[in-house]
Design a protein around this motif. Structure first.
Motif, PDB file in Angstrom:
ATOM      1  N   GLY A   1       8.334 -12.977  20.774  1.00 43.61           N
ATOM      2  CA  GLY A   1       8.162 -11.870  19.846  1.00 43.61           C
ATOM      3  C   GLY A   1       7.986 -10.549  20.568  1.00 43.61           C
ATOM      4  N   ASP A   2       7.071  -9.738  20.066  1.00 47.17           N
ATOM      5  CA  ASP A   2       6.809  -8.428  20.651  1.00 47.17           C
ATOM      6  C   ASP A   2       6.024  -8.513  21.955  1.00 47.17           C
ATOM      7  OD1 ASP A   2       8.092  -7.360  18.455  1.00 47.17           O
ATOM      8  OD2 ASP A   2       6.231  -7.028  17.325  1.00 47.17           O
ATOM      9  N   LEU A   3       5.490  -9.684  22.296  1.00 48.19           N
ATOM     10  CA  LEU A   3       4.702  -9.827  23.516  1.00 48.19           C
ATOM     11  C   LEU A   3       5.562 -10.018  24.744  1.00 48.19           C
ATOM     12  CD1 LEU A   3       1.838 -12.160  22.226  1.00 48.19           C
ATOM     13  CD2 LEU A   3       1.852  -9.665  22.390  1.00 48.19           C
ATOM     14  N   SER A   4       6.878 -10.151  24.590  1.00 40.40           N
ATOM     15  CA  SER A   4       7.750 -10.356  25.738  1.00 40.40           C
ATOM     16  C   SER A   4       7.812  -9.084  26.569  1.00 40.40           C
ATOM     17  CB  SER A   4       9.152 -10.746  25.272  1.00 40.40           C
ATOM     18  OG  SER A   4       9.726  -9.724  24.503  1.00 40.40           O
ATOM     19  N   LYS A   5       7.768  -9.247  27.868  1.00 44.43           N
ATOM     20  CA  LYS A   5       7.782  -8.132  28.808  1.00 44.43           C
ATOM     21  C   LYS A   5       9.201  -7.890  29.283  1.00 44.43           C
ATOM     22  CE  LYS A   5       6.571  -5.187  32.030  1.00 44.43           C
ATOM     23  NZ  LYS A   5       6.209  -3.793  31.699  1.00 44.43           N
ATOM     24  N   GLN A   6       9.720  -6.668  29.099  1.00 43.75           N
ATOM     25  CA  GLN A   6      11.046  -6.341  29.608  1.00 43.75           C
ATOM     26  C   GLN A   6      10.971  -6.134  31.111  1.00 43.75           C
ATOM     27  OE1 GLN A   6      13.921  -3.599  27.518  1.00 43.75           O
ATOM     28  NE2 GLN A   6      13.531  -2.327  29.299  1.00 43.75           N
ATOM     29  N   LEU A   7      11.807  -6.858  31.840  1.00 45.11           N
ATOM     30  CA  LEU A   7      11.783  -6.817  33.296  1.00 45.11           C
ATOM     31  C   LEU A   7      12.862  -5.911  33.862  1.00 45.11           C
ATOM     32  CD1 LEU A   7      11.203 -10.627  33.991  1.00 45.11           C
ATOM     33  CD2 LEU A   7       9.493  -8.810  33.765  1.00 45.11           C
ATOM     34  N   LEU A   8      14.122  -6.151  33.485  1.00 47.67           N
ATOM     35  CA  LEU A   8      15.250  -5.407  34.023  1.00 47.67           C
ATOM     36  C   LEU A   8      16.237  -5.097  32.910  1.00 47.67           C
ATOM     37  CD1 LEU A   8      15.893  -7.409  37.325  1.00 47.67           C
ATOM     38  CD2 LEU A   8      14.869  -5.139  37.155  1.00 47.67           C
ATOM     39  N   VAL A   9      17.039  -4.063  33.132  1.00 48.81           N
ATOM     40  CA  VAL A   9      18.079  -3.658  32.190  1.00 48.81           C
ATOM     41  C   VAL A   9      19.363  -3.424  32.978  1.00 48.81           C
ATOM     42  CG1 VAL A   9      18.782  -1.999  30.428  1.00 48.81           C
ATOM     43  CG2 VAL A   9      16.367  -2.564  30.699  1.00 48.81           C
ATOM     44  N   ALA A  10      20.481  -3.923  32.471  1.00 50.61           N
ATOM     45  CA  ALA A  10      21.779  -3.750  33.122  1.00 50.61           C
ATOM     46  C   ALA A  10      22.736  -3.071  32.156  1.00 50.61           C
ATOM     47  CB  ALA A  10      22.348  -5.096  33.570  1.00 50.61           C
ATOM     48  N   LYS A  11      23.544  -2.176  32.690  1.00 51.73           N
ATOM     49  CA  LYS A  11      24.550  -1.443  31.923  1.00 51.73           C
ATOM     50  C   LYS A  11      25.928  -1.771  32.480  1.00 51.73           C
ATOM     51  CE  LYS A  11      26.069   1.838  29.092  1.00 51.73           C
ATOM     52  NZ  LYS A  11      25.948   1.767  27.618  1.00 51.73           N
ATOM     53  N   ARG A  12      26.824  -2.230  31.595  1.00 56.96           N
ATOM     54  CA  ARG A  12      28.172  -2.595  32.006  1.00 56.96           C
ATOM     55  C   ARG A  12      29.069  -1.357  31.977  1.00 56.96           C
ATOM     56  NH1 ARG A  12      31.658  -7.606  29.447  1.00 56.96           N
ATOM     57  NH2 ARG A  12      33.424  -7.514  30.877  1.00 56.96           N
ATOM     58  N   VAL A  13      29.726  -1.091  33.106  1.00 53.88           N
ATOM     59  CA  VAL A  13      30.603   0.071  33.246  1.00 53.88           C
ATOM     60  C   VAL A  13      31.971  -0.424  33.689  1.00 53.88           C
ATOM     61  CG1 VAL A  13      30.960   2.297  34.379  1.00 53.88           C
ATOM     62  CG2 VAL A  13      28.632   1.526  33.857  1.00 53.88           C
ATOM     63  N   ARG A  14      32.974  -0.220  32.877  1.00 51.45           N
ATOM     64  CA  ARG A  14      34.345  -0.630  33.197  1.00 51.45           C
ATOM     65  C   ARG A  14      35.033   0.486  33.976  1.00 51.45           C
ATOM     66  NH1 ARG A  14      36.165  -5.103  30.350  1.00 51.45           N
ATOM     67  NH2 ARG A  14      34.817  -5.781  28.618  1.00 51.45           N
ATOM     68  N   ARG A  15      35.682   0.104  35.048  1.00 54.79           N
ATOM     69  CA  ARG A  15      36.441   1.041  35.867  1.00 54.79           C
ATOM     70  C   ARG A  15      37.892   0.581  35.957  1.00 54.79           C
ATOM     71  NH1 ARG A  15      32.362   4.147  37.800  1.00 54.79           N
ATOM     72  NH2 ARG A  15      30.339   3.138  38.145  1.00 54.79           N
ATOM     73  N   ALA A  16      38.708   1.366  36.665  1.00 53.81           N
ATOM     74  CA  ALA A  16      40.149   1.075  36.701  1.00 53.81           C
ATOM     75  C   ALA A  16      40.445  -0.233  37.417  1.00 53.81           C
ATOM     76  CB  ALA A  16      40.890   2.235  37.378  1.00 53.81           C
ATOM     77  N   THR A  17      39.762  -0.493  38.516  1.00 57.69           N
ATOM     78  CA  THR A  17      40.066  -1.671  39.328  1.00 57.69           C
ATOM     79  C   THR A  17      38.928  -2.681  39.384  1.00 57.69           C
ATOM     80  OG1 THR A  17      39.313  -0.518  41.326  1.00 57.69           O
ATOM     81  CG2 THR A  17      41.659  -0.369  40.768  1.00 57.69           C
ATOM     82  N   CYS A  18      37.814  -2.393  38.755  1.00 53.83           N
ATOM     83  CA  CYS A  18      36.660  -3.306  38.825  1.00 53.83           C
ATOM     84  C   CYS A  18      35.740  -3.044  37.643  1.00 53.83           C
ATOM     85  CB  CYS A  18      35.906  -3.130  40.149  1.00 53.83           C
ATOM     86  SG  CYS A  18      35.177  -1.492  40.353  1.00 53.83           S
ATOM     87  N   THR A  19      34.689  -3.840  37.572  1.00 49.92           N
ATOM     88  CA  THR A  19      33.643  -3.686  36.561  1.00 49.92           C
ATOM     89  C   THR A  19      32.294  -3.735  37.260  1.00 49.92           C
ATOM     90  OG1 THR A  19      35.002  -4.741  34.872  1.00 49.92           O
ATOM     91  CG2 THR A  19      32.646  -4.615  34.450  1.00 49.92           C
ATOM     92  N   ASP A  20      31.437  -2.776  36.941  1.00 53.05           N
ATOM     93  CA  ASP A  20      30.111  -2.693  37.544  1.00 53.05           C
ATOM     94  C   ASP A  20      29.043  -2.979  36.496  1.00 53.05           C
ATOM     95  OD1 ASP A  20      31.166  -2.037  39.965  1.00 53.05           O
ATOM     96  OD2 ASP A  20      30.792   0.117  39.803  1.00 53.05           O
ATOM     97  N   PHE A  21      28.035  -3.734  36.920  1.00 52.55           N
ATOM     98  CA  PHE A  21      26.829  -3.945  36.131  1.00 52.55           C
ATOM     99  C   PHE A  21      25.693  -3.223  36.867  1.00 52.55           C
ATOM    100  CE2 PHE A  21      29.539  -7.413  34.868  1.00 52.55           C
ATOM    101  CZ  PHE A  21      29.280  -7.597  33.515  1.00 52.55           C
ATOM    102  N   MET A  22      25.326  -2.039  36.384  1.00 55.94           N
ATOM    103  CA  MET A  22      24.285  -1.238  37.010  1.00 55.94           C
ATOM    104  C   MET A  22      22.923  -1.743  36.527  1.00 55.94           C
ATOM    105  SD  MET A  22      26.557   0.678  38.420  1.00 55.94           S
ATOM    106  CE  MET A  22      25.655   2.007  39.177  1.00 55.94           C
ATOM    107  N   ILE A  23      22.031  -2.059  37.460  1.00 53.85           N
ATOM    108  CA  ILE A  23      20.752  -2.684  37.144  1.00 53.85           C
ATOM    109  C   ILE A  23      19.630  -1.673  37.376  1.00 53.85           C
ATOM    110  CG2 ILE A  23      19.220  -4.623  37.658  1.00 53.85           C
ATOM    111  CD1 ILE A  23      21.631  -6.149  38.670  1.00 53.85           C
TER     112      ILE A  23
ATOM    113  N   LEU B   1      15.228  -0.664  36.459  1.00 50.36           N
ATOM    114  CA  LEU B   1      13.916  -1.151  36.068  1.00 50.36           C
ATOM    115  C   LEU B   1      13.622  -0.857  34.605  1.00 50.36           C
ATOM    116  CD1 LEU B   1      11.786  -0.114  39.177  1.00 50.36           C
ATOM    117  CD2 LEU B   1      12.481  -2.423  38.551  1.00 50.36           C
ATOM    118  N   LYS B   2      14.106   0.274  34.114  1.00 49.37           N
ATOM    119  CA  LYS B   2      13.932   0.670  32.725  1.00 49.37           C
ATOM    120  C   LYS B   2      15.265   1.153  32.180  1.00 49.37           C
ATOM    121  CE  LYS B   2      10.759   3.660  33.650  1.00 49.37           C
ATOM    122  NZ  LYS B   2       9.709   4.718  33.494  1.00 49.37           N
ATOM    123  N   GLY B   3      15.387   1.200  30.865  1.00 49.47           N
ATOM    124  CA  GLY B   3      16.628   1.597  30.231  1.00 49.47           C
ATOM    125  C   GLY B   3      16.618   3.010  29.718  1.00 49.47           C
ATOM    126  N   ASP B   4      15.855   3.906  30.344  1.00 55.16           N
ATOM    127  CA  ASP B   4      15.792   5.294  29.881  1.00 55.16           C
ATOM    128  C   ASP B   4      16.947   6.138  30.413  1.00 55.16           C
ATOM    129  OD1 ASP B   4      13.433   4.522  28.687  1.00 55.16           O
ATOM    130  OD2 ASP B   4      12.189   5.235  30.339  1.00 55.16           O
TER     131      ASP B   4
END
Length: 423
Positions: A161-183, A185-188
């Protein structure tokens, strides 16, 4: 006695001291600097804050809380650390480390690593190996609209529920020749210049091979010692920006399925930062104690085949593989082979109730030991990382020693990439 009540009583005692009137005017949250501190340091920093998640730590001013007897302070923090063993109660332990420098030093001595205690306290715990006995259970929530993946501590969203602690956040970024998952600590802030950025996962064009990069600062003494940079830093009252490099610490490869045969994916991971000796009896894995935010903690930059150090700029990337000597001693992980269930007519693995939905993304990783390695059979059969689906856009992630939460999260992110030639 609650922690807030305890601190309030100590604040009342300190207000009765000869200098208590002046402290009362400034408020209970004010931390007065020590008398021995120089005037230059007090004028350069107008406020004192403790940055636990960022890569830069401001100057911490000592105050009235630093005058407590060490024995009493040690007993206070030990009681708080023993009582609060899970989030959000662990916030009290972090609050103790945020009071002043002396409190932080004692808290760091008392708090154990995830390998020893099995839970997180400070952000650096995300880069430390997990426990040896029981795995740390987490879950990943996928947000399709924003291409965001959030790692939470807990069994599942329904149970935590609401007691879960968020640890990491990743953002998927598509590029022309590859795909990056930027990791992060927070999602701000999802920019690479953010202080919360700690690494990334990069795939090739086919999505069959991935590399894990960890962000580390690369200090340039000439750039930081220039008068112009020091003058700009004084005007802005912020620490100077440190050039960072991304070191290749692991590689992930999925086996190509050219004949389009049915079955689960087959992958292999090479962890360059973890030696294979860590799984041997008495072996240990690298355990960082703080983020590399000073020149003494920063490792030396890699050297190319010609013996020259590559030129490093802001947010540059070292894409080359580590030396062959490191690759030969690196830990290799492979997915555990599933078995075919005749009644269900599908491939099955024993996830011990942690996975409930069949998916091609589900996998379990074990050590790929060679005959020359002195690794016990029990260690070879032990599941180091398992990942599986339990609902729509909800996945579980359980990991143990010698992987860290950051490394396990990056490996699981590779399963979300598009792999038309591997399925």
């Amino acid at each position: 006695m609650p922690l807030k009540t305890f601190i309030r009583e100590f604040g009342n005692i300190s207000n009765k001291s000869p200098g208590g009137k002046d402290n009362h005017r400034r408020g209970r949250s004010h931390i007065a600097p020590e008398a021995a501190s120089s005037s230059s340091s007090s004028s350069s920093s107008s406020s004192s804050t403790l940055s636990l998640a960022g890569s830069s730590t401001p100057i911490i001013e000592q105050g009235q809380w630093a005058n407590l007897p060490p024995e009493l302070l040690l007993d206070i923090i030990q009681r708080v650390e023993t009582k609060e063993i899970c989030w959000p109660g662990r916030r009290d332990v972090v609050a103790c480390a945020s009071v002043c420098k002396s409190w932080r030093e004692i808290t760091k001595e008392i708090v154990k690593t995830p390998e020893q205690c099995g839970f997180f306290t400070f952000p650096i715990s995300l880069k430390q190996p997990g426990p040896r006995d029981a795995p740390i259970q987490c879950f990943i929530r996928r947000e399709r609209e924003t291409s965001t993946y959030r790692l939470h501590l807990g069994l599942s969203p329904a149970l935590s529920g609401d007691l879960s602690k968020q640890l990491l956040v990743a953002k998927r970024v598509r590029r022309a020749t590859c795909t990056d998952f930027m990791i992060y600590l927070k999602g701000d802030d999802f920019s690479k210049s953010s202080n919360d950025y700690i690494g990334k996962l990069r795939s090739n064009f086919l999505g069959s091979k991935f590399n894990i990069f960890e962000s580390q600062p690369q200090y340039d003494s000439t750039a930081q010692s220039s008068p112009r940079s020091r003058w700009k830093t004084y005007l802005k009252s912020v620490p100077p920006k440190v050039p960072t490099i991304s070191l290749n610490t692991a590689s992930i490869s999925y086996e190509l399925n050219v004949l389009r045969t049915k079955g689960p994916r087959r992958l292999k991971c090479i962890m360059y930062s973890i030696p294979v000796s860590s799984l041997e009896e008495g072996g240990t894995a690298r355990t960082p104690t703080a983020f590399a935010n000073c020149p003494d903690e920063d490792p030396s930059p890699p050297v190319d085949s010609k013996g020259k150090k590559p030129r490093m700029g802001f947010n540059s990337t070292v894409c080359g593989k580590p030396p062959k000597s490191v690759q030969s001693t690196a830990l290799a992980l492979k997915n555990k082979a599933p078995r075919w269930h005749e009644q269900l007519q599908c491939w099955c693995l024993n996830f011990k109730g942690r996975v409930t939905v069949a998916s091609v993304k589900n996998f379990q990783l074990v050590a790929a030991a060679e005959p020359g390695h002195n690794i016990a059979v029990a260690e070879q059969d032990k599941v180091i990382l398992q990942f599986g689906k339990i609902g729509k856009d909800i996945f579980t992630m359980d990991y143990r020693y010698p992987l860290s939460a950051f490394q396990a999260f990056a490996i699981c992110l590779s399963s979300f990439g598009t792999k038309p030639v591997c399925e």
